[in-house]
Design an enzyme around this catalytic site. Structure first.
Site, PDB file in Angstrom:
ATOM      1  N   ARG A 101     -34.877  26.053  30.758  1.00 31.12           N
ATOM      2  CA  ARG A 101     -34.224  24.748  30.706  1.00 31.12           C
ATOM      3  C   ARG A 101     -33.009  24.870  29.803  1.00 31.12           C
ATOM      4  O   ARG A 101     -33.136  25.159  28.610  1.00 31.12           O
ATOM      5  CB  ARG A 101     -35.193  23.695  30.160  1.00 31.12           C
ATOM      6  N   HIS A 146     -26.967  16.828  27.379  1.00 34.91           N
ATOM      7  CA  HIS A 146     -27.704  17.027  26.133  1.00 34.91           C
ATOM      8  C   HIS A 146     -26.734  16.696  24.989  1.00 34.91           C
ATOM      9  O   HIS A 146     -26.363  17.560  24.200  1.00 34.91           O
ATOM     10  CB  HIS A 146     -28.256  18.452  26.052  1.00 34.91           C
ATOM     11  N   GLU A 191     -33.318  12.921  25.727  1.00 32.41           N
ATOM     12  CA  GLU A 191     -33.644  12.096  24.560  1.00 32.41           C
ATOM     13  C   GLU A 191     -32.659  10.968  24.277  1.00 32.41           C
ATOM     14  O   GLU A 191     -32.016  10.941  23.227  1.00 32.41           O
ATOM     15  CB  GLU A 191     -33.734  12.970  23.303  1.00 32.41           C
ATOM     16  N   ASN A 332     -40.341  15.217  25.467  1.00 38.61           N
ATOM     17  CA  ASN A 332     -40.158  16.072  24.290  1.00 38.61           C
ATOM     18  C   ASN A 332     -41.074  15.565  23.196  1.00 38.61           C
ATOM     19  O   ASN A 332     -41.003  14.381  22.833  1.00 38.61           O
ATOM     20  CB  ASN A 332     -38.707  16.030  23.774  1.00 38.61           C
ATOM     21  N   TYR A 334     -42.907  16.548  19.368  1.00 34.01           N
ATOM     22  CA  TYR A 334     -42.968  17.450  18.227  1.00 34.01           C
ATOM     23  C   TYR A 334     -43.980  17.026  17.172  1.00 34.01           C
ATOM     24  O   TYR A 334     -44.578  17.854  16.521  1.00 34.01           O
ATOM     25  CB  TYR A 334     -41.588  17.516  17.548  1.00 34.01           C
ATOM     26  N   GLU A 399     -39.767  19.912  25.807  1.00 32.80           N
ATOM     27  CA  GLU A 399     -39.539  20.525  24.500  1.00 32.80           C
ATOM     28  C   GLU A 399     -40.772  20.327  23.637  1.00 32.80           C
ATOM     29  O   GLU A 399     -41.371  19.253  23.628  1.00 32.80           O
ATOM     30  CB  GLU A 399     -38.371  19.884  23.729  1.00 32.80           C
TER      31      GLU A 399
HETATM   32  C1  PNW Z   1     -34.641  17.481  19.901  1.00 31.66           C
HETATM   33  N1  PNW Z   1     -36.612  13.396  15.331  1.00 31.66           N
HETATM   34  O1  PNW Z   1     -34.078  16.650  18.941  1.00 31.66           O
HETATM   35  C2  PNW Z   1     -33.450  17.921  20.719  1.00 31.66           C
HETATM   36  O2  PNW Z   1     -33.592  17.706  22.092  1.00 31.66           O
HETATM   37  C3  PNW Z   1     -33.004  19.316  20.445  1.00 31.66           C
HETATM   38  O3  PNW Z   1     -31.649  19.445  20.763  1.00 31.66           O
HETATM   39  C4  PNW Z   1     -33.312  19.659  19.015  1.00 31.66           C
HETATM   40  O4  PNW Z   1     -32.760  20.883  18.625  1.00 31.66           O
HETATM   41  C5  PNW Z   1     -34.819  19.681  18.886  1.00 31.66           C
HETATM   42  O5  PNW Z   1     -35.391  18.462  19.303  1.00 31.66           O
HETATM   43  C6  PNW Z   1     -35.306  19.968  17.478  1.00 31.66           C
HETATM   44  O6  PNW Z   1     -34.873  18.980  16.602  1.00 31.66           O
HETATM   45  C7  PNW Z   1     -34.790  15.883  18.075  1.00 31.66           C
HETATM   46  O7  PNW Z   1     -35.971  13.065  14.307  1.00 31.66           O
HETATM   47  C8  PNW Z   1     -34.100  15.434  16.983  1.00 31.66           C
HETATM   48  O8  PNW Z   1     -37.769  12.979  15.538  1.00 31.66           O
HETATM   49  C9  PNW Z   1     -34.692  14.606  16.080  1.00 31.66           C
HETATM   50  C10 PNW Z   1     -36.010  14.224  16.279  1.00 31.66           C
HETATM   51  C11 PNW Z   1     -36.714  14.679  17.385  1.00 31.66           C
HETATM   52  C12 PNW Z   1     -36.097  15.511  18.277  1.00 31.66           C
END
Ligand code: PNW
Length: 495
Positions: A101, A146, A191, A332, A334, A399
């Site tokens: 991707r 993006h 996002e 995405n 995390y 992601e």
């Molecule tokens: C994503 N948060 O960004 C993006 O899609 C990527 O480009 C980035 O490198 C990756 O996650 C890691 O950060 C985020 O604050 C940025 O929760 C901020 C957040 C989550 C995702």
């Protein structure tokens, strides 16, 4: 008595059988499950002004305001993937990725954002990437946007300007026409909840426009309309011949109620609706914003004495176009945060409109990105939430990944991936959630936006001090390679 014992014993036997059956498959990916890794153009390509590429809002912001980024870092060179994409493909092969991707830089193809200049060198570059991937048996998955809007379009207001939707559709058409014979996976936007904050805050997100509670809603409104239009364009003019899939990638934390109270559960619902539902509800439910979002922003706008809501409304025609405008749900994911009712943010702002306070449990292990805490169980809950709220759409995790400072022996990343993948497989194999793919963020260390090169997400290390930008596999690359090739997550992560 004997009969009771027999029933008991046979029940135990059945439970054992079921356990044995599920145990043998719980840690395996279902057949056809897509495994891969992700990047984004501004974070890896460099060559910011080479071969006719136009300036984008990140080039512009970081050149004008080096103080917005860690050590004045920017994407002028980044991983130099514009020249070194073949090494990225080698890295992908190294982990056994089936899908890559990546995103297309709008201003590399259309330097002014419009069709007056079509930059053949930009088209050639992405053709080379796509062809090399396919020669190596890796499927391309393309994100159209993006976060890197052509600066020329920011000069006319950027996403809050409704006309930008039309520019985006014209750009998307160029992508379908040039790459759609080989690209079968399309993601319109990455996002939205993150990049629209470029219109509500200063210093974190381009274009750094300070219009909280207004600019971010207007931007959201335009991009949702644009998404719907691009989906219909594909349906009407490309799907029959190209036979691909078009969707969008949304991001959210798992929001865990801080306390087991009705008020906290309501706060959880509001938080999801303001962060995820704002985009997901129009696209995956009924063509319109969640009722709670509509009501709260309208009420606050009225109380502020405004003649109109800060959140615009869709026309009936737009609702038709937007409703159901995705073939899949790109997610995405995390981390997890805690939520409770309360006031945060300036007046006006999306945060204040939501009436939710967000924070972390300090006992959750933190990565080198302050917002990223390691909470594997939240991933499983989130997948279940999405599957329940937005039924009928297969989910792809576009992601997921872990931040450290770039060490080769990255045990923190290994344990993150092991435990998150285990929770995902529980969601799939035990809870029955329809997840059909998973993309690790990221295949290589890259520019982590305003955090510069201090925060690293790669399975491969990139030496940013060397002009070669040497890629070296980390311990996690071989860990993921084993998982991807064996289609199995080691049992120990299921304890
Ligand atoms: C994503 N948060 O960004 C993006 O899609 C990527 O480009 C980035 O490198 C990756 O996650 C890691 O950060 C985020 O604050 C940025 O929760 C901020 C957040 C989550 C995702």
């Amino acid at each position: 008595m004997a009969r009771g014992l027999a029933i008991l014993l046979s029940t135990v036997a059945v439970i054992h059988l079921v356990r044995a059956a599920s145990n043998s498959t719980l840690n395996q990916f279902p057949d056809g499950f897509l495994l891969g890794a992700a990047t984004a153009a501004y974070q890896i390509e460099g060559a910011w002004n080479e071969d006719g590429k136009g300036e984008n809002i990140w080039d512009h912001m970081f050149h004008e305001h080096p103080e917005y980024t860690n050590n004045g870092a920017n994407g002028d060179v980044a991983c130099d993937s514009y020249h070194k994409y073949a090494e990225d493909v080698e890295a992908l092969k190294g982990i056994g990725a089936e899908v890559y991707r990546f995103s297309v830089s709008w201003s590399r193809i259309l330097p002014t954002g419009d069709l007056d200049v079509i930059n053949q060198a930009g088209i050639d570059y992405y053709n080379n990437v796509i062809n090399l991937l396919l020669e190596n048996g890796i499927e391309p998955m393309v994100t159209m946007y993006h976060w890197d809007l052509p600066q020329a379009l920011q000069y006319i207001g950027g996403w809050p300007n409704p006309l930008i939707a039309d520019y985006f559709v014209e750009y998307a058409r160029i992508l379908f026409e040039n790459f759609g014979d080989r690209v079968k996976w399309w993601i319109t936007f990455n996002e939205p909840s993150v990049f629209t904050s470029g219109y509500s805050s200063v210093g974190y997100q381009a274009p750094s426009q300070n219009a909280p509670g207004i600019g971010n809603y207007l931007a959201a409104h335009t991009l949702i309309r644009a998404h719907g239009k691009v989906y219909r364009l594909y349906d009407q003019q490309f799907r029959a011949t190209q036979n691909g899939r078009v969707g969008i990638t949304l991001s959210t934390d798992w929001y865990e109620p801080a306390e087991d109270t009705e008020a906290c559960v309501e706060a959880q619902r509001r938080m999801f609706e303001f962060q995820l539902g704002l985009y997901a509800h129009p696209i995956y439910v009924d063509g319109d914003y969640p009722a709670v979002v509509r009501e709260r922003v309208d009420n606050n706008s009225r109380a502020e004495g405004r003649p109109r809501s800060r959140l615009p409304s869709f026309t009936e025609e737009e609702k038709q176009e937007i409703r159901g405008s995705s073939d899949f749900f790109g997610l995405n994911a995390y981390t997890t945060s805690l939520v409770m009712p309360g006031e945060s943010g300036t007046s006006p702002s999306l945060e204040l409109d939501s009436g939710v306070i967000r924070f972390y449990n300090e006992s959750w292990p933190v990565s080198s990105a302050i917002w990223l805490r390691v909470v594997p169980w939240g991933f499983r809950k989130l997948l279940n939430w999405v599957a329940t709220e937005y039924q009928g759409y297969p989910i792809i995790v576009t992601e997921n990944g872990y931040a450290d400072t770039g060490e080769l022996d990255d045990q923190g990343r290994i344990s993150y991936y092991g435990s998150y993948l285990a929770e995902m497989l529980k969601a799939v194999n035990e809870d029955g959630v329809n997840v059909f793919g998973y993309m690790a963020w990221s295949i290589i260390d890259n520019l982590e936006w305003a955090s510069g090169y201090a925060v690293r997400f790669g399975l491969y290390q990139v030496d940013f001090n060397s002009t070669d930008r040497t890629r070296t596999p980390k311990a996690s690359a071989s860990f993921m390679g084993d998982i991807y090739r064996n289609k199995t997550v080691p049992e120990e992560y299921f304890q």
